[in-house]
Scaffold this motif. Structure first.
Motif, PDB file in Angstrom:
ATOM      1  N   GLN A   2       0.876  -1.168  -0.067  1.00  0.00           N
ATOM      2  CA  GLN A   2      -0.037  -0.103   0.121  1.00  0.00           C
ATOM      3  C   GLN A   2       1.081   1.143  -0.061  1.00  0.00           C
ATOM      4  OE1 GLN A   2      -2.617   0.396   3.210  1.00  0.00           O
ATOM      5  NE2 GLN A   2      -3.892   1.813   2.234  1.00  0.00           N
ATOM      6  N   LEU A   3       1.004   1.792  -1.178  1.00  0.00           N
ATOM      7  CA  LEU A   3       1.788   3.195  -1.371  1.00  0.00           C
ATOM      8  C   LEU A   3       1.209   4.117  -0.495  1.00  0.00           C
ATOM      9  CD1 LEU A   3       2.614   3.007  -5.135  1.00  0.00           C
ATOM     10  CD2 LEU A   3       4.080   2.016  -3.149  1.00  0.00           C
ATOM     11  N   GLN A   4       2.108   4.874   0.405  1.00  0.00           N
ATOM     12  CA  GLN A   4       1.393   5.863   1.134  1.00  0.00           C
ATOM     13  C   GLN A   4       1.906   7.330   0.737  1.00  0.00           C
ATOM     14  OE1 GLN A   4       3.629   5.405   4.897  1.00  0.00           O
ATOM     15  NE2 GLN A   4       2.537   3.518   5.303  1.00  0.00           N
ATOM     16  N   GLN A   5       2.648   7.834   0.053  1.00  0.00           N
ATOM     17  CA  GLN A   5       3.039   8.866  -0.650  1.00  0.00           C
ATOM     18  C   GLN A   5       4.529   8.973  -1.560  1.00  0.00           C
ATOM     19  OE1 GLN A   5       3.433  11.682   2.834  1.00  0.00           O
ATOM     20  NE2 GLN A   5       5.257  11.130   3.180  1.00  0.00           N
ATOM     21  N   ILE A   6       4.602   9.840  -2.246  1.00  0.00           N
ATOM     22  CA  ILE A   6       5.824  10.140  -3.063  1.00  0.00           C
ATOM     23  C   ILE A   6       7.055  10.427  -1.844  1.00  0.00           C
ATOM     24  CG2 ILE A   6       7.113  11.423  -4.579  1.00  0.00           C
ATOM     25  CD1 ILE A   6       4.875   9.694  -6.094  1.00  0.00           C
ATOM     26  N   HIS A   7       7.891   9.811  -1.959  1.00  0.00           N
ATOM     27  CA  HIS A   7       9.084  10.142  -0.810  1.00  0.00           C
ATOM     28  C   HIS A   7       9.868  11.222  -1.183  1.00  0.00           C
ATOM     29  CE1 HIS A   7      12.796   9.554   1.517  1.00  0.00           C
ATOM     30  NE2 HIS A   7      11.803   9.262   2.630  1.00  0.00           N
ATOM     31  N   HIS A   8      10.614  11.142  -2.629  1.00  0.00           N
ATOM     32  CA  HIS A   8      11.477  12.244  -3.110  1.00  0.00           C
ATOM     33  C   HIS A   8      11.392  11.954  -4.518  1.00  0.00           C
ATOM     34  CE1 HIS A   8      14.360   8.734  -2.555  1.00  0.00           C
ATOM     35  NE2 HIS A   8      14.928   9.164  -3.420  1.00  0.00           N
ATOM     36  N   LEU A  52       9.168  20.111   4.013  1.00  0.00           N
ATOM     37  CA  LEU A  52       9.017  18.874   3.550  1.00  0.00           C
ATOM     38  C   LEU A  52      10.134  18.167   2.638  1.00  0.00           C
ATOM     39  CD1 LEU A  52       7.034  16.242   3.852  1.00  0.00           C
ATOM     40  CD2 LEU A  52       5.755  17.281   1.912  1.00  0.00           C
ATOM     41  N   GLN A  54      11.978  16.592  -0.253  1.00  0.00           N
ATOM     42  CA  GLN A  54      11.290  16.369  -1.582  1.00  0.00           C
ATOM     43  C   GLN A  54      12.294  16.002  -2.558  1.00  0.00           C
ATOM     44  OE1 GLN A  54       7.760  16.908  -2.705  1.00  0.00           O
ATOM     45  NE2 GLN A  54       7.462  17.245  -0.465  1.00  0.00           N
TER      46      GLN A  54
END
Length: 128
Positions: A2-8, A52, A54
């Motif tokens: 389950q992908l949560q968000q873009i990390h970088h 954050l 990025q």
């Protein structure tokens, strides 16, 4: 999974000093950490936007060129959200960064424009 968000997002540049000045000095990203990796003859610059983490900016000796037009295969572009697109465009232009004419997204009605980093990577400003 389950992908949560873009990390970088990782970007390899051809001239580290020029790209660092562009992303930090002109676009205003904040330096989180700067590391020189002697064994690779490479810098790794961790950048944040509004606190954050990025972007990772890398330098390598003689990286191969990459096609970077927005319609080339691969990553199309990196987009930044701005509240006032016309003010952001004016600020970029004052810093010597050329932008395309402002367009309107036919699906959302929002304004956007493109510009390039020092290596020709397509970057977008999208009005939120």
């Amino acid at each position: 999974m389950q992908l949560q968000q873009i990390h970088h997002i990782a970007i390899i540049c051809s001239d580290y000093a020029v790209s660092k000045e562009f992303y930090v000095g002109k676009l205003g990203l904040q330096v989180v950490q700067e590391t020189y990796r002697a064994q690779r003859q490479s810098y790794k610059l961790d950048l944040a936007l509004n606190g954050l983490y990025q972007i990772e900016l890398f330098s390598f000796p003689e990286p191969p060129p990459r096609r970077s037009q927005p319609e080339a295969c691969g990553l199309r572009h990196l987009a930044f959200s701005v509240k006032d697109l016309e003010a952001a465009v004016a600020e970029l232009n004052e810093k010597g960064i050329i932008t395309e004419p402002i367009r309107v997204d036919e699906l959302t009605g929002k304004q956007f424009t493109f510009f390039q980093d020092p290596d020709g990577l397509p970057l977008e400003l999208y009005e939120s």
